[in-house]
Design an enzyme around this catalytic site. Structure first.
Site, PDB file in Angstrom:
ATOM      1  N   HIS A   1      37.540  46.355  36.808  1.00 39.48           N
ATOM      2  CA  HIS A   1      37.674  45.695  35.497  1.00 39.48           C
ATOM      3  C   HIS A   1      36.301  45.817  34.842  1.00 39.48           C
ATOM      4  O   HIS A   1      35.292  45.658  35.533  1.00 39.48           O
ATOM      5  CB  HIS A   1      37.976  44.201  35.658  1.00 39.48           C
ATOM      6  CG  HIS A   1      39.270  43.893  36.337  1.00 39.48           C
ATOM      7  ND1 HIS A   1      40.490  43.974  35.705  1.00 39.48           N
ATOM      8  CD2 HIS A   1      39.537  43.493  37.608  1.00 39.48           C
ATOM      9  CE1 HIS A   1      41.449  43.625  36.555  1.00 39.48           C
ATOM     10  NE2 HIS A   1      40.899  43.344  37.722  1.00 39.48           N
TER      11      HIS A   1
ATOM     12  N   HIS B   1      44.345  51.549  49.621  1.00 39.81           N
ATOM     13  CA  HIS B   1      44.548  50.480  48.630  1.00 39.81           C
ATOM     14  C   HIS B   1      43.571  50.586  47.459  1.00 39.81           C
ATOM     15  O   HIS B   1      42.448  50.111  47.538  1.00 39.81           O
ATOM     16  CB  HIS B   1      44.371  49.125  49.334  1.00 39.81           C
ATOM     17  CG  HIS B   1      44.750  47.946  48.516  1.00 39.81           C
ATOM     18  ND1 HIS B   1      45.281  46.806  49.069  1.00 39.81           N
ATOM     19  CD2 HIS B   1      44.687  47.708  47.179  1.00 39.81           C
ATOM     20  CE1 HIS B   1      45.518  45.923  48.112  1.00 39.81           C
ATOM     21  NE2 HIS B   1      45.150  46.448  46.961  1.00 39.81           N
TER      22      HIS B   1
ATOM     23  N   ASP C   1      40.552  48.000  48.259  1.00 37.71           N
ATOM     24  CA  ASP C   1      41.127  47.229  47.147  1.00 37.71           C
ATOM     25  C   ASP C   1      40.290  47.455  45.883  1.00 37.71           C
ATOM     26  O   ASP C   1      39.974  46.506  45.163  1.00 37.71           O
ATOM     27  CB  ASP C   1      41.246  45.740  47.471  1.00 37.71           C
ATOM     28  CG  ASP C   1      42.113  45.014  46.447  1.00 37.71           C
ATOM     29  OD1 ASP C   1      42.797  45.675  45.636  1.00 37.71           O
ATOM     30  OD2 ASP C   1      42.092  43.766  46.448  1.00 37.71           O
TER      31      ASP C   1
ATOM     32  N   LYS D   1      55.255  48.279  48.286  1.00 34.10           N
ATOM     33  CA  LYS D   1      54.281  47.178  48.241  1.00 34.10           C
ATOM     34  C   LYS D   1      54.982  45.908  47.799  1.00 34.10           C
ATOM     35  O   LYS D   1      55.690  45.902  46.792  1.00 34.10           O
ATOM     36  CB  LYS D   1      53.162  47.518  47.241  1.00 34.10           C
ATOM     37  CG  LYS D   1      52.183  46.379  46.952  1.00 34.10           C
ATOM     38  CD  LYS D   1      51.161  46.195  48.067  1.00 34.10           C
ATOM     39  CE  LYS D   1      50.288  44.961  47.866  1.00 34.10           C
ATOM     40  NZ  LYS D   1      49.174  45.154  46.974  1.00 34.10           N
TER      41      LYS D   1
ATOM     42  N   ASN E   1      50.771  47.832  40.528  1.00 35.09           N
ATOM     43  CA  ASN E   1      50.759  46.703  39.573  1.00 35.09           C
ATOM     44  C   ASN E   1      50.166  47.075  38.217  1.00 35.09           C
ATOM     45  O   ASN E   1      49.374  46.327  37.650  1.00 35.09           O
ATOM     46  CB  ASN E   1      50.005  45.504  40.176  1.00 35.09           C
ATOM     47  CG  ASN E   1      48.535  45.790  40.421  1.00 35.09           C
ATOM     48  OD1 ASN E   1      48.152  46.943  40.649  1.00 35.09           O
ATOM     49  ND2 ASN E   1      47.699  44.779  40.369  1.00 35.09           N
TER      50      ASN E   1
ATOM     51  N   HIS F   1      44.154  43.711  52.645  1.00 35.22           N
ATOM     52  CA  HIS F   1      43.009  42.837  52.316  1.00 35.22           C
ATOM     53  C   HIS F   1      43.062  41.465  52.989  1.00 35.22           C
ATOM     54  O   HIS F   1      42.992  40.440  52.348  1.00 35.22           O
ATOM     55  CB  HIS F   1      42.736  42.753  50.813  1.00 35.22           C
ATOM     56  CG  HIS F   1      43.896  42.391  49.934  1.00 35.22           C
ATOM     57  ND1 HIS F   1      44.821  41.444  50.249  1.00 35.22           N
ATOM     58  CD2 HIS F   1      44.245  42.865  48.708  1.00 35.22           C
ATOM     59  CE1 HIS F   1      45.695  41.345  49.274  1.00 35.22           C
ATOM     60  NE2 HIS F   1      45.381  42.194  48.333  1.00 35.22           N
TER      61      HIS F   1
END
Ligand code: DOR
Ligand code: ZN
Length: 379
Positions: free
Chosen positions: A267, A55, A263, A138, A89, A196
């Site tokens: 950012h 992930h 995960d 997913k 995503n 997660h």
């Protein structure tokens, strides 16, 4: 390549072994092997089957100021990972068509780490899924970065029914949605993976179906809400950080955790200040657990299973996750005594910060071998 004198995880135990890799595959495991070619002296080091992170968000195409396949791949191998699964995503173009998947495959060739892909399910892309034949699907049943939330239970049910049973479906679900996802997988008689998982109650939901598995992200075991000041944008992550009580309850359930997945959701801080959810995690995951091992909190077999053996099984990769003749020649060499301090600005990820800033850790990957090639080497 011949890896000499490693304490290697073979057949569920650690023992001194040499590992021979030819043409990207393991061709020998044993004592005092001999070969011409590249020799890697691994005396004093632990050899794990190349780590697998099921992930990660490597952000390319679309948001390459946060990460791309080059920087993300470098972060992966520096963290000891030899294979990562990239999430769908992407903004603005999610991986929900064959064309988007093909584009990612090409872009990922520049990664030092092996990269595979989760395909995004939407409420109506059934034909696209059939057409793209992705290795996994997913589904977002909980709100997060990107606009991929599935609100219509009927389409979740239809994907569960139609997607090949041998392949894995990954689900982002928090709270009640988790139970719903497990119920639908049970009804469809198929395997499903909850990613997660942030707390004990979601772990309990997973126990409700024999073909369901679960991973936990390092930050849900090593961080809690109170580690950050109220309003600190760096604490934003989905699923959110839990209370200290909830974290300590999760620690009591280590056996029920099938895998660790980072995960890795990089950012830059400027984006965090605007409310972005997610932590970079590839470079700190293994060291956090090795450090926990050095403090007696778990054994090395637990780590080898959750970082490598079980992820391979969950993803249906038969020749990964083990150090065994015929398996892929990806190996992670670990120095259990190596100490380092986490500094975000020294990491390979473009995020250039870490929720574990300043943490002193004992143990890390010093060499990552991906299909017979040294992809990362410390010093
Ligand atoms: O915190 C998160 N960030 N959780 C997710 O599920 C998505 C991720 C992202 O893509 O930023
Ligand atoms: Zn994610």
């Amino acid at each position: 390549m011949l890896i000499k004198n490693a304490i290697a995880y073979v057949d569920g135990k650690f023992a001194q072994n040499d590992i021979l890799i030819e043409n990207g595959k393991i061709t020998g495991v044993g004592r005092a092997l001999d070969a011409r070619g590249e020799i890697v002296d691994a005396r004093g080091l632990i050899a794990l089957p190349g780590l697998i992170d099921m992930h990660v968000h490597l952000r390319e195409p679309g948001e390459t100021w946060k990460e791309d396949f080059k920087s993300g791949g470098d972060a992966a191998v520096a963290g000891g990972y030899a294979l990562v699964y990239d999430m769908p995503n992407n903004i603005p173009k999610p991986t929900i068509t064959r064309e988007a998947l093909d584009e990612k495959r090409k872009l990922a060739l520049k990664s030092r780490c092996e990269v595979r892909f989760h395909f995004g399910a939407t409420e109506n892309n059934f034909e696209e899924v059939r057409d793209a034949k992705p290795e996994s699907l997913k589904m977002y049943l909980g709100m997060t970065t990107g606009n991929m939330l599935m609100k219509d239970e009927k389409s979740v049910e239809r994907h569960m029914k139609e997607f090949p049973k041998a392949k894995q479906i990954f689900v982002h679900a928090e709270g009640d949605e988790a139970g719903k996802a497990i119920g639908l997988a049970k009804k469809a008689g198929r395997k499903v993976h909850l990613t997660h998982v942030p707390n004990e109650s979601v772990l309990d939901a997973v126990k409700g179906w024999k073909l369901a598995t679960a991973d936990v992200a390092p930050h849900h075991l090593f961080l809690c809400k109170s580690d950050f000041d109220e309003g600190d944008c760096r604490a934003l992550v989905k699923p959110g950080l839990e209370t200290i009580k909830s974290v300590s309850d999760l620690w009591k359930r280590l056996d029920g955790i099938d895998a660790i997945a980072t995960d890795h959701a990089p950012h830059i801080l400027e984006d965090k200040k605007k409310g972005a959810f997610g932590f970079p995690g590839l470079e700190t995951a293994l060291p956090l657990f090795l450090d926990a091992y050095s403090r007696g909190l778990m054994d090395l077999e637990w780590i080898a299973k959750r970082f490598s053996e079980n992820p391979a099984r969950i993803m249906g990769l038969r020749d990964y996750g083990r150090i065994e003749k015929g398996c892929v020649g990806s190996i992670t060499l670990v120095d259990l005594k190596r100490e380092w301090t986490v500094h975000g600005n020294e990491l390979c990820t473009k995020a250039k910060w870490s929720p574990f800033e300043g943490k002193q850790l004992r143990g890390r990957a010093v060499k990552t071998i991906v299909k017979g090639e040294v992809a990362f080497s410390l010093d």
